[in-house]
Design an enzyme around this catalytic site. Structure first.
Site, short mmCIF file in Angstrom:
data_model
loop_
_atom_site.label_atom_id
_atom_site.label_comp_id
_atom_site.label_asym_id
_atom_site.label_seq_id
_atom_site.Cartn_x
_atom_site.Cartn_y
_atom_site.Cartn_z
N CYS A 135 -7.69 -7.65 -5.98
CA CYS A 135 -6.27 -7.30 -6.13
C CYS A 135 -5.68 -8.07 -7.31
O CYS A 135 -5.91 -9.27 -7.45
CB CYS A 135 -5.51 -7.63 -4.86
SG CYS A 135 -3.76 -7.16 -4.96
N CYS A 163 -0.83 -13.61 -4.73
CA CYS A 163 -0.32 -14.16 -3.46
C CYS A 163 -1.19 -15.36 -3.04
O CYS A 163 -2.41 -15.21 -2.83
CB CYS A 163 -0.34 -13.09 -2.38
SG CYS A 163 0.36 -11.51 -2.95
N CYS A 208 -3.77 -15.28 -0.15
CA CYS A 208 -4.60 -14.09 0.11
C CYS A 208 -6.03 -14.19 -0.41
O CYS A 208 -6.26 -14.42 -1.61
CB CYS A 208 -3.93 -12.85 -0.48
SG CYS A 208 -4.83 -11.35 -0.01
N CYS A 243 -4.04 0.68 11.62
CA CYS A 243 -3.36 0.27 10.39
C CYS A 243 -4.37 0.08 9.26
O CYS A 243 -5.29 -0.73 9.37
CB CYS A 243 -2.59 -1.03 10.64
SG CYS A 243 -1.75 -1.61 9.16
N CYS A 303 -0.55 3.61 10.53
CA CYS A 303 0.19 2.66 9.71
C CYS A 303 -0.62 2.41 8.45
O CYS A 303 -1.85 2.47 8.49
CB CYS A 303 0.39 1.36 10.49
SG CYS A 303 1.23 0.07 9.54
N CYS A 329 7.31 -1.71 9.21
CA CYS A 329 6.67 -2.88 9.78
C CYS A 329 6.82 -3.98 8.73
O CYS A 329 6.29 -3.86 7.64
CB CYS A 329 5.20 -2.58 10.05
SG CYS A 329 4.23 -4.04 10.53
N ARG A 389 5.27 -8.89 16.58
CA ARG A 389 3.81 -8.98 16.70
C ARG A 389 3.30 -10.41 16.44
O ARG A 389 3.57 -10.99 15.39
CB ARG A 389 3.12 -8.01 15.73
CG ARG A 389 1.58 -8.02 15.90
CD ARG A 389 0.88 -6.97 15.06
NE ARG A 389 1.41 -5.66 15.30
CZ ARG A 389 1.92 -4.88 14.36
NH1 ARG A 389 1.93 -5.26 13.10
NH2 ARG A 389 2.40 -3.69 14.66
N1 SAM Z 1 -1.62 -5.48 -0.77
C1 SAM Z 1 -0.64 -5.05 0.14
C2 SAM Z 1 0.55 -5.99 0.22
O1 SAM Z 1 0.44 -7.15 -0.14
O2 SAM Z 1 1.59 -5.54 0.67
C3 SAM Z 1 -1.17 -4.83 1.55
C4 SAM Z 1 -2.21 -5.75 2.13
S1 SAM Z 1 -1.72 -7.46 2.33
C5 SAM Z 1 -3.25 -8.22 2.72
C6 SAM Z 1 -0.77 -7.42 3.83
C7 SAM Z 1 -0.19 -8.70 4.34
O3 SAM Z 1 -1.21 -9.50 4.91
C8 SAM Z 1 0.50 -9.64 3.37
O4 SAM Z 1 1.79 -9.24 3.07
C9 SAM Z 1 0.50 -10.94 4.15
O5 SAM Z 1 1.70 -11.04 4.90
C10 SAM Z 1 -0.70 -10.80 5.08
N2 SAM Z 1 -1.74 -11.79 4.78
C11 SAM Z 1 -2.61 -11.76 3.75
N3 SAM Z 1 -3.41 -12.83 3.76
C12 SAM Z 1 -3.05 -13.58 4.83
C13 SAM Z 1 -3.51 -14.82 5.35
N4 SAM Z 1 -4.47 -15.52 4.77
N5 SAM Z 1 -2.91 -15.29 6.47
C14 SAM Z 1 -1.91 -14.59 7.06
N6 SAM Z 1 -1.44 -13.42 6.60
C15 SAM Z 1 -2.00 -12.92 5.48
C1 DTB Z 2 0.29 -8.34 8.67
O1 DTB Z 2 1.45 -8.79 8.79
N1 DTB Z 2 -0.81 -9.06 8.86
C2 DTB Z 2 -1.98 -8.23 8.64
C3 DTB Z 2 -1.38 -6.85 8.34
N2 DTB Z 2 0.01 -7.10 8.36
C4 DTB Z 2 -1.81 -6.07 7.20
C5 DTB Z 2 -2.93 -8.78 7.66
C6 DTB Z 2 -3.42 -10.18 7.97
C7 DTB Z 2 -4.44 -10.53 6.98
C8 DTB Z 2 -5.10 -11.84 7.25
C9 DTB Z 2 -6.08 -12.19 6.20
C10 DTB Z 2 -7.25 -11.24 6.10
O2 DTB Z 2 -7.86 -10.88 7.13
O3 DTB Z 2 -7.61 -10.87 4.98
FE1 SF4 Z 3 -3.02 -8.24 -3.12
FE2 SF4 Z 3 -3.45 -9.83 -1.07
FE3 SF4 Z 3 -1.14 -9.98 -2.36
FE4 SF4 Z 3 -1.70 -7.80 -0.84
S1 SF4 Z 3 -1.42 -9.88 -0.13
S2 SF4 Z 3 -0.82 -7.84 -2.91
S3 SF4 Z 3 -3.93 -7.67 -1.13
S4 SF4 Z 3 -3.19 -10.46 -3.23
#
Ligand code: SAM
Ligand code: DTB
Ligand code: SF4
Length: 341
Positions: A72, A76, A79, A116, A147, A207, A279
């Protein structure tokens, strides 16, 4: 007579909302005052709000699938899928329709009612969106709620997904506007709000929630909830994630979240957004059953269900079934007489 042990006034007498309705005008001071209540008072109040708006002891179950993993372009800091961090998550292309259908079928058989699909995009491209629309149709054909979480959307893109039968769009604000720049530099808080508005305008359910444990202050947590509750319509689902600390990300060594502060945040979310599904989201894998029970007592009534989140782990189905049996919880959609298996 029993002597009062607390110096605090009886907070339960404070009005919850006009005529039990829903407020959008919570101030930061009011919300900080909720957080500051004695823990037992806050949890009791949250459980009362919960029971006024939802069936008790019933938890909605959503299963996640990463339909497009890794690489990506966004940064973030939490992430594992950002291309900027060496986390060991590989780069995969968009999954095939039939593989997604098979995963959705398994999720349904295990007892989930919502599926989702997450993609590691800043924003989806037109050809990917067409393929994802087909996945949405497949999920709906199985009788599951659908979702998706695909990054930024325009209203036209949201409409295309709506037309395919998408029920919910996940797009998290993650933290307060003030702290956001410490976590993500490749997009703005306003970008997030714009996508949320586009999703609403297209008639999708929202959501939207956040993450605790990224070094944010108590004030940032309160402000996130004020912002969520101040949206023109409350999100139907509010995921509260506890940071999953992933090696290679800038937040790999972030400090622990105090478990009681985590529970308090769920309780305040429940009080502010009484009709939402709140949630208990990422971070359950290393929570004890006792801590999860407190989360449900605080008004959480939804979980991610299935052994994987997107790229990281989640409690397996057997453990969650044992937990539900121990607590007398029922999966939403599987209550006696609901017609589900
Ligand atoms: N790329 C899209 C976005 O950022 O909206 C969708 C996927 S992103 C992985 C969805 C959500 O997962 C993020 O907004 C964040 O709140 C959550 N998330 C990602 N990594 C995480 C982590 N290590 N621990 C907890 N939540 C995480
Ligand atoms: C949300 O609030 N948490 C989910 C879902 N929406 C998409 C994602 C959590 C991701 C945790 C890190 C991972 O598994 O990559
Ligand atoms: Fe990309 Fe992860 Fe950020 Fe979603 S949360 S925009 S997958 S870097």
């Amino acid at each position: 007579m029993v002597r009062a042990m607390s110096a605090h006034p009886a907070p339960l007498s404070a009005p919850l909302a006009p005529a039990g309705g829903v407020r959008h005008d919570w101030s930061l001071e009011e919300v900080e005052a909720l957080f500051a209540q004695p823990f037992m008072d806050l949890i009791l109040r949250a459980q009362l709000v919960h029971r006024a708006h939802h069936a008790a002891n019933t938890v909605q179950m959503s299963t996640l699938l990463s339909i497009k993993t890794g690489a990506c372009p966004e940064d973030c800091a939490y992430c594992p899928q950002s291309v900027r961090y060496d986390t060991g998550v590989g780069r995969e292309s968009l999954m095939e329709l039939e593989a997604v259908r098979a995963c959705a079928l398994r999720a349904k058989a295990a007892g989930a009612t919502r599926f989702c699909m997450g993609a590691a995009y800043r924003a989806p491209k037109a050809k990917d969106l067409e393929a994802i629309a087909a996945m949405v149709r497949a999920v709906r054909e199985l009788g599951l709620e659908s979702c998706a979480t695909l990054g930024m959307l325009t209203e036209e893109q949201a409409q295309l997904l709506r037309a395919a039968g998408l029920d919910y769009y996940n797009h998290n604000l993650d933290t307060s506007a003030e702290y956001y720049g410490e976590i993500i530099t490749t997009r703005s808080y306003q970008d997030r709000l714009d996508t949320l508005a586009a999703v609403r305008a297209a008639g999708l359910k929202v959501c939207c929630g956040g993450i605790l444990g990224m070094g944010e202050s108590a004030r940032d947590r309160a402000q996130l909830l004020v912002t969520l509750a101040g949206l023109p319509e409350h999100p139907e689902s509010v995921p509260i994630n506890r940071l999953v600390r992933v090696r290679g990300t800038p937040l790999a060594d972030a400090a622990d979240v105090d478990p009681f502060d985590f529970v308090r945040t769920l309780a305040v979310a429940r009080i502010l957004m009484p009709r939402a599904h709140v949630r208990l989201s990422a971070g359950r894998e290393d929570m004890s059953d006792e801590l999860q029970a407190l989360c449900f007592l605080a008004g959480a009534n939804s979980i991610f269900y299935g052994e994987k989140l997107l790229t990281t782990g989640n409690p397996d189905v057997a453990r969650d079934r044992r937990l539900f049996a121990r607590l007398g919880l029922t999966a939403q959609g599987h209550e006696a007489g609901s017609g589900h298996a």
